[in-house]
Design a protein around this motif. Structure first.
Motif, PDB file in Angstrom:
ATOM      1  N   THR A  57      19.981  40.036  57.513  1.00 33.37           N
ATOM      2  CA  THR A  57      19.429  40.892  56.519  1.00 33.37           C
ATOM      3  C   THR A  57      18.337  41.858  57.387  1.00 33.37           C
ATOM      4  O   THR A  57      18.467  43.031  57.200  1.00 33.37           O
ATOM      5  N   ALA A  58      17.530  41.183  58.239  1.00 28.39           N
ATOM      6  CA  ALA A  58      16.369  42.130  58.995  1.00 28.39           C
ATOM      7  C   ALA A  58      17.076  42.995  59.751  1.00 28.39           C
ATOM      8  O   ALA A  58      16.614  44.096  60.032  1.00 28.39           O
ATOM      9  N   LEU A  59      18.065  42.487  60.591  1.00 26.50           N
ATOM     10  CA  LEU A  59      18.602  43.496  61.816  1.00 26.50           C
ATOM     11  C   LEU A  59      19.570  44.498  60.694  1.00 26.50           C
ATOM     12  O   LEU A  59      19.763  45.507  61.561  1.00 26.50           O
ATOM     13  N   ARG A  60      20.109  44.129  59.505  1.00 24.62           N
ATOM     14  CA  ARG A  60      20.970  45.075  58.959  1.00 24.62           C
ATOM     15  C   ARG A  60      20.452  46.147  58.255  1.00 24.62           C
ATOM     16  O   ARG A  60      20.562  47.349  58.277  1.00 24.62           O
ATOM     17  N   LEU A  61      19.160  45.614  57.615  1.00 21.96           N
ATOM     18  CA  LEU A  61      18.505  46.666  56.621  1.00 21.96           C
ATOM     19  C   LEU A  61      16.974  47.134  57.019  1.00 21.96           C
ATOM     20  O   LEU A  61      16.443  48.120  56.538  1.00 21.96           O
ATOM     21  N   GLU A  62      16.645  46.415  57.897  1.00 17.33           N
ATOM     22  CA  GLU A  62      14.909  46.859  58.333  1.00 17.33           C
ATOM     23  C   GLU A  62      15.177  48.021  59.224  1.00 17.33           C
ATOM     24  O   GLU A  62      16.105  48.119  60.024  1.00 17.33           O
ATOM     25  N   SER A  63      14.217  48.779  59.238  1.00 17.25           N
ATOM     26  CA  SER A  63      14.119  49.875  60.202  1.00 17.25           C
ATOM     27  C   SER A  63      12.777  49.580  61.106  1.00 17.25           C
ATOM     28  O   SER A  63      12.654  50.476  62.053  1.00 17.25           O
ATOM     29  N   SER A  64      12.032  48.769  60.897  1.00 15.29           N
ATOM     30  CA  SER A  64      10.689  48.395  61.568  1.00 15.29           C
ATOM     31  C   SER A  64      11.172  47.760  62.924  1.00 15.29           C
ATOM     32  O   SER A  64      11.632  46.881  63.068  1.00 15.29           O
ATOM     33  N   ARG A  65      10.532  48.323  63.866  1.00 11.10           N
ATOM     34  CA  ARG A  65      10.855  47.766  65.274  1.00 11.10           C
ATOM     35  C   ARG A  65      10.142  46.364  65.563  1.00 11.10           C
ATOM     36  O   ARG A  65      11.101  45.640  66.016  1.00 11.10           O
ATOM     37  N   PRO A  66       9.089  46.196  65.283  1.00 10.15           N
ATOM     38  CA  PRO A  66       8.704  44.716  65.500  1.00 10.15           C
ATOM     39  C   PRO A  66       9.307  43.587  64.652  1.00 10.15           C
ATOM     40  O   PRO A  66       9.901  42.535  65.227  1.00 10.15           O
ATOM     41  N   VAL A  67       9.948  44.147  63.419  1.00 13.58           N
ATOM     42  CA  VAL A  67      10.797  43.031  62.622  1.00 13.58           C
ATOM     43  C   VAL A  67      11.956  42.767  62.948  1.00 13.58           C
ATOM     44  O   VAL A  67      12.354  41.722  63.118  1.00 13.58           O
ATOM     45  N   ARG A  68      12.702  43.980  63.603  1.00 15.48           N
ATOM     46  CA  ARG A  68      13.865  43.842  64.035  1.00 15.48           C
ATOM     47  C   ARG A  68      13.767  43.150  65.442  1.00 15.48           C
ATOM     48  O   ARG A  68      14.719  42.335  65.636  1.00 15.48           O
ATOM     49  N   ARG A  69      12.770  43.374  66.220  1.00 15.70           N
ATOM     50  CA  ARG A  69      12.835  42.411  67.567  1.00 15.70           C
ATOM     51  C   ARG A  69      12.465  41.066  67.209  1.00 15.70           C
ATOM     52  O   ARG A  69      13.259  40.138  67.907  1.00 15.70           O
ATOM     53  N   ALA A  70      11.940  40.779  66.293  1.00 14.45           N
ATOM     54  CA  ALA A  70      11.657  39.003  65.910  1.00 14.45           C
ATOM     55  C   ALA A  70      12.860  38.597  65.464  1.00 14.45           C
ATOM     56  O   ALA A  70      13.105  37.681  65.702  1.00 14.45           O
ATOM     57  N   ALA A  71      13.554  39.465  64.583  1.00 17.39           N
ATOM     58  CA  ALA A  71      14.788  38.875  64.222  1.00 17.39           C
ATOM     59  C   ALA A  71      15.926  38.657  65.107  1.00 17.39           C
ATOM     60  O   ALA A  71      16.625  37.880  65.285  1.00 17.39           O
ATOM     61  N   ALA A  72      15.936  39.755  66.139  1.00 17.19           N
ATOM     62  CA  ALA A  72      16.877  39.496  67.295  1.00 17.19           C
ATOM     63  C   ALA A  72      16.644  38.062  68.001  1.00 17.19           C
ATOM     64  O   ALA A  72      17.536  37.397  68.445  1.00 17.19           O
ATOM     65  N   PHE A  73      15.212  37.951  68.153  1.00 17.13           N
ATOM     66  CA  PHE A  73      14.875  36.781  68.955  1.00 17.13           C
ATOM     67  C   PHE A  73      15.068  35.594  68.041  1.00 17.13           C
ATOM     68  O   PHE A  73      15.495  34.685  68.670  1.00 17.13           O
ATOM     69  N   LEU A  74      14.961  35.555  66.737  1.00 24.53           N
ATOM     70  CA  LEU A  74      15.325  34.673  65.837  1.00 24.53           C
ATOM     71  C   LEU A  74      16.919  34.271  66.173  1.00 24.53           C
ATOM     72  O   LEU A  74      17.270  32.898  66.273  1.00 24.53           O
ATOM     73  N   SER A  75      17.752  35.175  66.297  1.00 20.33           N
ATOM     74  CA  SER A  75      19.087  34.889  66.340  1.00 20.33           C
ATOM     75  C   SER A  75      19.358  34.358  67.568  1.00 20.33           C
ATOM     76  O   SER A  75      20.358  33.166  67.625  1.00 20.33           O
ATOM     77  N   LEU A  91      16.017  54.156  64.768  1.00 19.22           N
ATOM     78  CA  LEU A  91      16.265  54.781  66.092  1.00 19.22           C
ATOM     79  C   LEU A  91      16.679  53.683  67.181  1.00 19.22           C
ATOM     80  O   LEU A  91      16.295  52.550  66.968  1.00 19.22           O
ATOM     81  N   VAL A  92      17.182  53.870  68.446  1.00 20.44           N
ATOM     82  CA  VAL A  92      17.408  53.065  69.282  1.00 20.44           C
ATOM     83  C   VAL A  92      16.231  52.358  69.654  1.00 20.44           C
ATOM     84  O   VAL A  92      14.987  52.929  70.069  1.00 20.44           O
ATOM     85  N   ASP A  93      16.251  50.958  70.089  1.00 21.90           N
ATOM     86  CA  ASP A  93      15.027  50.172  70.536  1.00 21.90           C
ATOM     87  C   ASP A  93      15.636  49.682  71.592  1.00 21.90           C
ATOM     88  O   ASP A  93      16.532  48.425  71.211  1.00 21.90           O
ATOM     89  N   PRO A  94      15.303  49.690  72.731  1.00 25.46           N
ATOM     90  CA  PRO A  94      15.814  48.587  74.030  1.00 25.46           C
ATOM     91  C   PRO A  94      15.387  47.105  73.903  1.00 25.46           C
ATOM     92  O   PRO A  94      16.325  46.570  74.226  1.00 25.46           O
ATOM     93  N   ALA A  95      14.254  47.108  73.164  1.00 24.89           N
ATOM     94  CA  ALA A  95      13.648  45.897  73.322  1.00 24.89           C
ATOM     95  C   ALA A  95      14.463  44.903  72.346  1.00 24.89           C
ATOM     96  O   ALA A  95      15.143  43.698  72.607  1.00 24.89           O
ATOM     97  N   THR A  96      14.816  45.534  71.274  1.00 29.55           N
ATOM     98  CA  THR A  96      15.684  44.839  70.323  1.00 29.55           C
ATOM     99  C   THR A  96      17.239  44.824  70.873  1.00 29.55           C
ATOM    100  O   THR A  96      18.014  43.564  70.669  1.00 29.55           O
TER     101      THR A  96
END
Length: 275
Positions: A133-151, A219-224
């Protein structure tokens, strides 16, 4: 204050990493607090101007590849760029409110890395839902990075359980793998691929109709992307070893048994005999 709460989560992460035997006693309680606490944390969630978002993307891009845009294949340059991708880059003023939400997910990541995979398996549906859900719906870069790390942490936990059991050829021993495949893992893997391929970001700068998520700028975030690649790399290793396919078959069998009245009658009879 917001800053104090962020520092508190950083201290909590440090304590989990130091852990000791106490984490196995209090870990599930902490995990329940992080996942099911009724208090909601407010964030910007993409409510910044398109112009500001593109400024953030431009400066972050310069941070990752260098101001001169040098794409050198020098080994030291590649290693430094990898470190920058993993650390996540700079955080801007408009993203400070999102740091607390991302820090909460980071605490969850530390907990699932520290606790027994059999314990985390019971939380697998909510963890997969959170990451997806975070990766699909969030636009916040910090939250999406954390969600990717969780995955990445979820897939790594399956690998950890198999490695510690010393039975890569016997995937039926992985309770985490079965729980993962029962928790709509396919949706998680699909959203990770979309993130890596940049299919889930805004197409044009100024047209709201082309927004990846309605009403938000993403937008694109290389860290995520880097963290999503790491998650997919671990998943590929598990898939190549046959673990995920075997777990998928077991999960499908368990699902059929759960809706089979004959199986349920037999189970109740066995339970009564054992009492």
């Amino acid at each position: 204050s917001q800053e104090q709460r962020i520092k508190a989560t950083e201290a909590l992460i440090f304590m989990i990493r130091r852990r000791g035997h106490g984490i196995f006693i209090h870990g599930p309680f902490l995990l329940d607090m992080m996942l099911f606490s009724p208090k909601q944390v407010q964030g910007s969630n993409g409510k910044v101007s398109s112009r500001h978002s593109h400024m953030i993307q431009s400066q972050t891009h310069s941070y990752f590849i260098g101001l001169d845009g040098d794409d050198s294949d020098n080994e030291d340059e590649i290693e430094e760029r990898k470190i920058r991708l993993n650390t996540g880059g700079p955080v801007f003023d408009t993203e400070e409110d999102d740091l607390l939400r991302s820090a909460t997910i980071s605490v969850v990541c530390e907990l699932i890395a520290a606790l027994n995979p059999a314990v985390i398996a019971t939380y697998c549906p909510i963890l997969v839902h959170l990451a997806t859900t975070a990766l699909r719906l969030e636009s916040s870069r910090p939250v999406r990075r954390a969600a990717a790390f969780l995955s990445s942490g979820i897939y790594a936990l399956v690998e950890k359980e198999i490695t510690e059991s010393g039975s890569w050829n016997d995937s039926t021993t992985s309770s985490m793998a079965v729980a993962l495949m029962s928790a709509d893992e396919e949706s998680l893997s699909n959203v990770l691929r979309q993130c890596v391929s940049s299919d889930d970001v805004d197409i044009k700068k100024n047209e709201m109709s082309n927004r990846a998520v309605k009403g938000k700028v993403r937008l694109v975030d290389p860290a995520t992307q880097s963290r999503c690649k790491e998650a997919l790399k671990i998943r590929r290793e598990l898939e190549d070893s046959g673990i995920l396919n075997a777990a998928k078959l077991i999960a499908a069998s368990l699902k059929r048994d759960a809706t089979n009245p004959v199986v349920q009658v037999v189970r109740r009879a066995l339970l009564q005999c054992s009492m």
